[in-house]
Design a protein around this motif. Structure first.
Motif, short mmCIF file in Angstrom:
data_model
loop_
_atom_site.label_atom_id
_atom_site.label_comp_id
_atom_site.label_asym_id
_atom_site.label_seq_id
_atom_site.Cartn_x
_atom_site.Cartn_y
_atom_site.Cartn_z
N GLU A 50 8.57 7.88 -2.58
CA GLU A 50 9.10 8.61 -3.73
C GLU A 50 9.33 7.67 -4.91
OE1 GLU A 50 12.89 11.43 -4.96
OE2 GLU A 50 12.37 11.23 -2.85
N HIS A 51 9.91 6.51 -4.64
CA HIS A 51 10.15 5.53 -5.71
C HIS A 51 8.82 5.10 -6.35
CE1 HIS A 51 11.57 2.07 -7.95
NE2 HIS A 51 10.60 1.36 -7.37
N TRP A 52 7.83 4.74 -5.52
CA TRP A 52 6.57 4.24 -6.07
C TRP A 52 5.80 5.34 -6.77
CZ3 TRP A 52 7.32 -0.37 -7.00
CH2 TRP A 52 7.95 -1.23 -6.11
N LEU A 53 5.89 6.57 -6.28
CA LEU A 53 5.24 7.68 -6.99
C LEU A 53 5.85 7.86 -8.37
CD1 LEU A 53 3.13 9.91 -6.96
CD2 LEU A 53 4.84 11.41 -5.93
N ASN A 54 7.17 7.76 -8.45
CA ASN A 54 7.83 7.85 -9.76
C ASN A 54 7.39 6.72 -10.68
OD1 ASN A 54 9.27 10.19 -9.19
ND2 ASN A 54 11.00 9.07 -8.35
N GLU A 55 7.19 5.53 -10.12
CA GLU A 55 6.72 4.39 -10.93
C GLU A 55 5.30 4.65 -11.44
OE1 GLU A 55 8.50 1.40 -11.87
OE2 GLU A 55 10.01 2.91 -11.34
N ILE A 56 4.42 5.15 -10.58
CA ILE A 56 3.07 5.49 -11.01
C ILE A 56 3.14 6.55 -12.11
CG2 ILE A 56 0.90 6.60 -10.30
CD1 ILE A 56 1.32 5.21 -7.53
N GLY A 57 4.06 7.47 -11.98
CA GLY A 57 4.24 8.54 -12.97
C GLY A 57 4.66 8.05 -14.34
N LYS A 58 5.13 6.83 -14.45
CA LYS A 58 5.52 6.25 -15.75
C LYS A 58 4.32 5.73 -16.53
CE LYS A 58 10.08 4.86 -14.14
NZ LYS A 58 10.96 3.69 -13.82
N CYS A 59 3.17 5.75 -15.92
CA CYS A 59 1.94 5.26 -16.54
C CYS A 59 1.61 6.10 -17.78
CB CYS A 59 0.81 5.36 -15.51
SG CYS A 59 -0.79 4.92 -16.11
N GLU A 66 0.86 -1.17 0.00
CA GLU A 66 0.00 0.00 0.00
C GLU A 66 0.90 1.23 0.00
OE1 GLU A 66 -2.41 3.14 0.49
OE2 GLU A 66 -1.09 2.70 2.16
N TYR A 67 0.67 2.12 -0.93
CA TYR A 67 1.53 3.28 -1.13
C TYR A 67 1.78 4.06 0.16
CZ TYR A 67 3.19 7.82 -2.51
OH TYR A 67 3.94 8.95 -2.59
N PHE A 68 0.73 4.39 0.90
CA PHE A 68 0.88 5.26 2.06
C PHE A 68 1.54 4.56 3.24
CE2 PHE A 68 -2.50 7.29 -0.41
CZ PHE A 68 -1.91 8.52 -0.60
N GLU A 69 1.63 3.24 3.19
CA GLU A 69 2.32 2.49 4.24
C GLU A 69 3.76 2.15 3.85
OE1 GLU A 69 -0.15 -0.91 5.01
OE2 GLU A 69 -1.78 0.31 5.79
N SER A 70 4.15 2.51 2.65
CA SER A 70 5.48 2.19 2.14
C SER A 70 6.51 3.19 2.66
CB SER A 70 5.47 2.23 0.61
OG SER A 70 6.79 2.16 0.11
N ASP A 71 7.71 2.70 2.88
CA ASP A 71 8.81 3.60 3.25
C ASP A 71 9.57 4.06 2.01
OD1 ASP A 71 10.05 1.23 2.62
OD2 ASP A 71 11.16 1.05 4.50
N ARG A 72 9.03 3.74 0.83
CA ARG A 72 9.67 4.14 -0.43
C ARG A 72 8.67 4.89 -1.31
NH1 ARG A 72 11.98 -0.45 -3.49
NH2 ARG A 72 13.14 1.23 -4.48
N LEU A 89 0.73 -3.85 -6.98
CA LEU A 89 1.34 -5.16 -7.17
C LEU A 89 2.75 -4.90 -7.69
CD1 LEU A 89 1.04 -8.27 -7.18
CD2 LEU A 89 0.29 -8.04 -9.57
N VAL A 90 3.73 -5.36 -6.96
CA VAL A 90 5.12 -5.07 -7.31
C VAL A 90 5.93 -6.36 -7.35
CG1 VAL A 90 4.95 -2.78 -6.25
CG2 VAL A 90 5.94 -4.67 -4.95
N GLU A 91 7.01 -6.27 -8.09
CA GLU A 91 8.01 -7.34 -8.11
C GLU A 91 9.36 -6.66 -8.00
OE1 GLU A 91 8.20 -11.51 -10.30
OE2 GLU A 91 8.31 -9.84 -11.70
N GLY A 92 9.98 -6.78 -6.82
CA GLY A 92 11.21 -6.03 -6.58
C GLY A 92 10.92 -4.55 -6.63
N ASP A 93 11.63 -3.83 -7.50
CA ASP A 93 11.44 -2.39 -7.67
C ASP A 93 10.45 -2.05 -8.78
OD1 ASP A 93 13.19 -1.73 -5.66
OD2 ASP A 93 14.91 -1.47 -7.00
N GLU A 94 9.89 -3.07 -9.41
CA GLU A 94 9.01 -2.85 -10.56
C GLU A 94 7.54 -2.83 -10.15
OE1 GLU A 94 7.81 -4.89 -14.83
OE2 GLU A 94 9.18 -5.95 -13.49
#
Length: 149
Positions: free
Chosen positions: A13-22, A5-11, A52-57
């Motif tokens: 910034e990384h996940w926001l950048n990944e969403i931004g690649k959409c 869950e995005y808001f429970e993640s300690d990363r 749903l993630v796999e590693g950093d993806e």
């Protein structure tokens, strides 16, 4: 693979950048809602962004929220911003997110969720039924599905 869950993640910034690649305007809008701190105001303060993630993806994501683009309405909760990256489509990854949504809903004693979409034939694969045609916030017709648990 795992669901986070995005808001429970300690990363965040990384996940926001990944969403931004959409490459979808809905994903771009979700990105801006998160980045600008407006997601709670728009979708409800308890909104969850499931990924749903796999590693950093980032493979697939969606929201589980009080509101979506059918407003005003008493219908709640909503599954929204459903997206799977093109290279990962066709493998029913959204089903994994939907299983998590069902778990969350049942934990809240909620027996159904709604989805607003223009897609036909996608959500039926996951046991959703057409609830009706409703106007979205842009005044356009939207297919509203219900999934009962």
């Amino acid at each position: 693979m795992e669901i986070i869950e995005y808001f429970e993640s300690d990363r965040q910034e990384h996940w926001l950048n990944e969403i931004g690649k959409c490459d979808w305007n809905g994903g771009e809008f979700l990105y801006s809602l998160i980045k600008d701190g407006e997601i709670g105001k728009c979708l409800g303060e308890k909104t969850k962004v499931l990924m749903l993630v796999e590693g950093d993806e980032l493979i697939s994501f969606c929201t589980y929220a009080e509101r979506d683009d059918i407003q005003p309405t008493d219908l709640t909760p909503w599954v929204g911003f459903v997206y799977t990256f093109p290279e990962r489509r066709g493998r029913h990854y959204f089903g994994l997110l939907f299983d998590e949504i069902e778990r969350l809903a049942k934990a809240e004693n909620i027996g159904r969720v709604y989805i607003s979409t223009n897609h036909t034939g996608l959500y039926e694969k996951y046991g959703c039924e057409l609830y009706g045609i409703m106007k979205d916030i842009g005044g356009e017709d939207s297919r509203v599905y219900i999934k009962r648990f």
